[in-house]
Enzyme design. Structure first.
Site, PDB file in Angstrom:
ATOM      1  N   ASP A  43     120.027 -70.287  15.017  1.00 52.68           N
ATOM      2  CA  ASP A  43     121.151 -69.612  14.358  1.00 52.68           C
ATOM      3  C   ASP A  43     120.936 -68.111  14.240  1.00 52.68           C
ATOM      4  O   ASP A  43     121.808 -67.395  13.778  1.00 52.68           O
ATOM      5  CB  ASP A  43     121.433 -70.222  12.978  1.00 52.68           C
ATOM      6  CG  ASP A  43     120.234 -70.136  12.051  1.00 52.68           C
ATOM      7  OD1 ASP A  43     119.325 -69.338  12.333  1.00 52.68           O
ATOM      8  OD2 ASP A  43     120.206 -70.873  11.052  1.00 52.68           O
ATOM      9  N   CYS A  95     125.719 -40.766  44.014  1.00 52.27           N
ATOM     10  CA  CYS A  95     124.402 -41.051  44.607  1.00 52.27           C
ATOM     11  C   CYS A  95     123.532 -41.771  43.576  1.00 52.27           C
ATOM     12  O   CYS A  95     123.104 -41.169  42.582  1.00 52.27           O
ATOM     13  CB  CYS A  95     123.735 -39.745  45.053  1.00 52.27           C
ATOM     14  SG  CYS A  95     122.013 -39.956  45.575  1.00 52.27           S
ATOM     15  N   CYS A 110     120.037 -40.325  43.171  1.00 52.99           N
ATOM     16  CA  CYS A 110     120.024 -39.079  42.395  1.00 52.99           C
ATOM     17  C   CYS A 110     120.185 -39.379  40.907  1.00 52.99           C
ATOM     18  O   CYS A 110     119.558 -38.742  40.060  1.00 52.99           O
ATOM     19  CB  CYS A 110     121.157 -38.150  42.842  1.00 52.99           C
ATOM     20  SG  CYS A 110     121.190 -37.851  44.615  1.00 52.99           S
ATOM     21  N   ASP A 119     115.732 -68.490  12.145  1.00 54.17           N
ATOM     22  CA  ASP A 119     114.825 -68.769  13.258  1.00 54.17           C
ATOM     23  C   ASP A 119     114.342 -67.512  13.965  1.00 54.17           C
ATOM     24  O   ASP A 119     113.924 -67.573  15.119  1.00 54.17           O
ATOM     25  CB  ASP A 119     115.528 -69.680  14.277  1.00 54.17           C
ATOM     26  CG  ASP A 119     115.895 -71.021  13.677  1.00 54.17           C
ATOM     27  OD1 ASP A 119     115.020 -71.639  13.055  1.00 54.17           O
ATOM     28  OD2 ASP A 119     117.050 -71.435  13.825  1.00 54.17           O
ATOM     29  N   ASP A 178     117.071 -75.625  17.908  1.00 55.84           N
ATOM     30  CA  ASP A 178     117.022 -75.955  16.496  1.00 55.84           C
ATOM     31  C   ASP A 178     118.132 -76.992  16.272  1.00 55.84           C
ATOM     32  O   ASP A 178     119.076 -77.052  17.057  1.00 55.84           O
ATOM     33  CB  ASP A 178     117.290 -74.691  15.670  1.00 55.84           C
ATOM     34  CG  ASP A 178     117.365 -74.982  14.187  1.00 55.84           C
ATOM     35  OD1 ASP A 178     116.451 -75.628  13.669  1.00 55.84           O
ATOM     36  OD2 ASP A 178     118.362 -74.563  13.561  1.00 55.84           O
TER      37      ASP A 178
END
Length: 792
Positions: free
Chosen positions: A689, A101, A104, A693, A496
């Site tokens: 990378d 369920c 549930c 960054d 980049d």
């Protein structure tokens, strides 16, 4: 009284993309009387707090108050509290065998997450696994007992298996589930045969008490567990439970004389539940089969002997042996042997890769043809395979907006339908002339059968989980359904340059000396760059080929985005770009050569330049083309390289917009400019990378780290991790996202549409319980089967 120092806490707010909400959070938290200092860094999504030094202040309660405040302002964030020191919280896993369920399951998850001693929890309905963490000073067994009580109160009769460590219980659970399925199948077969016998008696006109007895026997054989759960739930006040509603509907039908129909509805309800369970099980196996990368054992070398142990028992520095055909169990470095390895489980690439002495061997690789001896560099819990499995298994904890909507919808839908059923059953007979009570009561019972929202609560998370599993098959790790959903709306992709669109492998392509020899120019440049880790610096040092005596360098200074100053053999050398030359007032001659240009000056005199070029990756052009074909409106490139190099690469690849000569912090500024031009619904993805960054990855709607095989920093920084260096996989990720979301909305429209039609027809007296049972378990089964299409 002893000295007291303020306690510093850090809270990561994963998924925080609203700058205004961040400001509101920061302002409100800072006003709490227990907080001395507060700062929310929107770029890295980190809230830093200093809690006042007071013996009456409970730090844990303060943190809970702050988290509640955050959830009130911006619900749905992935909140992680970082402690002052590394605390090894205790992690517990509970396997919930027989949990079918979805509604549930969600209720259990909500109740557990609200417990005081639970730091964080996640219930993955697909894998039927509840995981939670408690602090190291808390008795996890007492918390577990409390959670088991919650589970039994919410959904009694589950097969509960508790694991306080990483012990494997998967095989046992699988066998027990299969036995349980066989037991259910036997009951359904017996019930179906008896039901057919009862229908035959009725059809042949043999209307007797014996026929009704047969029907009632079928009802008890097939539905006694539903009735039992309904009674237990009703005693605890849970009247919106599927079992209770189904029991009321069928018992009511028996009372008003619709015995065959009531029994048939219960029988087909259980058959539908059984088929639905099989479908979910197959889907679960399909997903987990994609991630069969967890090693079962490791061959530990102890002296001259080989001992087979669990990967968890191996420590850093131990030596393991991997035979041909075996999975590499832990990350390490090859100390002996040379072999081909299959990396497809991590990267999605079928091409074999060579590894030899000195090279990294990652857990999850499959050794193909020769013996490898490996020195372990990471414990199993920190290994690549563990991190990937953890990412995929826990991705369901970061819910999409659609999942959150369905969860809220489910809370109101069932009570609404139940109240409507009572109104339909009891009001018309009182106010409508000649209305028959039994007729309207029957219509109300039909309403009850349709009232469970399981089709949505089950199929929507399953669709997203399947999408995440399918992505992992292609070497794309998506950290949550929220990011998988966000990918579908990406209309701007920002790249980049170095290491993303280009290989990041720089080569010297031209040496142009002024007043000195070429050899001298390279020597000066090599000594200038000798202490730098930048790829350009390494390319110059490699080109020099001579050994470098670092003791001859008496001064070294690296100036960000400019270049390097050194003192070598009493010579003052400058090596860098035009900015460095200008800032140092060097009279130099700019060049038009395409590439990264390093100008050299010695003792204040310009001595020439060196051109370094980077190669474009083979599939970068195809990646840009595929992104535009997939509907991405704009592709942008950010780079610290000069304008000429940037424009040359952009023109070659078909990139729409370029920002060049950027300092690291300026990349975030350019991303902010891009955001200002976008509509709220449009998403921006940044591809980098994952190491240099990190701030830009964190600021983007979707941060994508690529070439991240074995890179911890990349896996931590990004929302989506590409395990290879191929930018073309970004289009694949967007394709999977759009397919997943398309199927999600197919299920939503189909489930709600069918339920709405049946509810209207039943209110009008047209639909019977047969249509209602289709609108419940039939729709749920179809939605689950549709969700499985995401895997293909």
């Amino acid at each position: 009284m002893g000295a007291c120092s303020m306690s510093k806490k850090e809270i990561i707010l994963g998924g925080l993309n609203c700058a205004h909400c961040a400001e509101v959070i920061n302002e409100k938290v800072s006003k709490l009387e227990e907080i001395e200092y507060c700062n929310l860094n929107f770029i890295n999504k980190k809230l830093t707090l200093e809690i006042a030094c007071d013996s009456n202040i409970d730090e844990d309660l303060v943190i809970k108050k702050v988290i509640k405040m955050i959830n009130d302002i911006e619900p749905g964030l992935d909140i992680k509290v970082l402690r002052d020191e590394k605390i090894n919280n205790k992690k517990v896993e509970i396997a919930l065998g027989g949990l079918n369920c979805a509604h549930c399951g969600e209720e259990i998850g909500n109740k557990v997450s609200k417990l005081d001693n639970v730091i964080q929890s996640n219930l993955n309905f697909i894998s039927k696994k509840l995981t939670f963490e408690v602090a190291k000073n808390v008795d996890e067994k007492l918390v577990t007992e409390e959670i088991i009580k919650i589970i039994n109160d919410t959904e009694p009769g589950l097969d509960i298996k508790v694991s306080f460590s990483d012990t494997k219980t998967k095989k046992e659970n699988k066998e027990e589930v299969e036995i349980s399925n066989k037991g259910d199948l036997i009951k359904l077969i017996i019930g179906s045969i008896m039901y057919i016998f009862g229908i035959f008696q009725t059809a042949t006109g043999f209307e007797s008490k014996f026929a009704n007895i047969v029907f009632l026997m079928v009802y008890l054989i097939v539905g006694y567990d539903v009735l039992l759960k309904a009674l237990k739930n009703a005693s605890k006040g849970r009247v919106f439970d599927e079992n209770f509603l189904m029991s009321i509907a069928t018992v009511g039908a028996v009372i008003i004389g619709e015995v065959p129909e009531a029994v048939g509805v219960m029988l087909f309800y259980k058959i539908g539940e059984y088929l639905q369970d099989i479908a979910v099980g197959k889907s679960r196996k399909s997903i987990t089969s994609l991630m069969q990368i967890r090693p079962d054992s490791a061959n530990l070398k102890v002296g001259s002997e080989i001992k087979v142990v669990s990967p968890e028992e191996v420590s850093i520095g131990d030596i393991i042996v991997v035979k041909p055909g075996e999975k590499i169990p832990l990350d390490g470095v090859v100390v002996d042997g040379f072999s081909m390895v299959d990396t497809s489980a991590l990267t999605g690439e079928s091409v074999l890769r060579e590894i030899g002495v000195g090279e990294s061997a990652l857990s999850g690789f499959i050794n193909k043809n020769a013996l490898l001896t490996i020195e372990v560099t990471k414990e199993f819990g920190e290994s690549t395979v563990s991190k990937i499995l953890d990412l995929v298994e826990n991705a369901s904890s970061k819910k999409s907006k659609t999942e959150n909507f369905i969860s809220k919808f489910a809370k109101y839908y069932t009570p609404f339908v139940l109240i409507s059923a009572m109104v339909i059953a009891f009001i018309p007979p009182l106010v409508v002339p000649n209305a028959e009570f039994l007729d309207w009561f029957y219509r109300g019972l039909v309403f009850l059968v349709v009232s469970c929202p399981c089709a949505l609560v089950l199929s929507i998370p399953l669709s997203f989980f399947s999408g995440i599993g399918n992505s992992s098959k292609h070497g794309i790790l998506i950290k949550g359904s929220n990011y998988l959903e966000a990918l579908k709306n990406v209309d701007t992709v920002v790249f980049d340059k170095t290491g993303t669109l280009t290989k990041g492998v720089f080569k010297v392509t031209k040496v142009s000396p002024v007043g000195i020899s070429e050899k001298e120019l390279i020597e000066y440049a090599a000594y200038a760059e000798a202490n730098s880790n930048h790829p350009i610096a390494k390319s110059i040092v490699n080109y020099y080929k001579e050994s470098i005596d670092l003791e001859k360098i008496t001064y070294f200074e690296e100036i960000a985005a400019h270049g390097i100053k050194v003192k070598y053999n009493d010579l003052h050398i400058l090596a860098g770009n035009d900015k460095l030359m200008s800032s140092e007032n060097i009279l130099y001659f700019p060049t038009d050569d395409i590439g990264t240009v390093v100008y050299i000056a010695v003792n204040g005199a310009y001595r020439g330049y060196i051109v370094i070029s980077d190669e474009i990756k083979e599939d970068s052009k195809e990646a840009i083309k595929n992104l535009k074909l997939s509907g991405v409106k704009e592709v942008v490139m950010l780079t610290g390289d000069n304008e000429k190099v940037a424009n040359k690469i952009a023109n070659e690849l078909g990139i729409d917009k370029v920002y060049s000569n950027l300092l690291p912090n300026e990349k975030v500024d350019r991303l902010e400019d891009i955001f200002k031009e976008k509509l709220p619904k449009e998403k921006v993805a940044f591809v980098g990378d994952g190491i240099n960054d990190a701030p830009v990855l964190a600021r983007a709607d979707v941060g994508i780290a690529m070439g991240a095989l074995g890179s911890d920093a990349a896996i931590e920084a990004a929302d989506v991790v590409l395990m290879t260096d191929e930018p073309s996989k970004i289009a694949k990720a967007i394709e999977i996202s759009r397919k997943t979301n398309k199927i999600v909305w197919q299920n939503i429209v189909f489930a709600l549409g069918v339920k709405a039609i049946v509810l209207i027809l039943s209110a009008g007296g047209v639909a019977t319980m047969w249509e209602a049972i289709f609108a419940d378990v039939g729709v749920a089964l179809i939605a689950v089967l549709n969700a499985m299409r995401v895997m293909k």
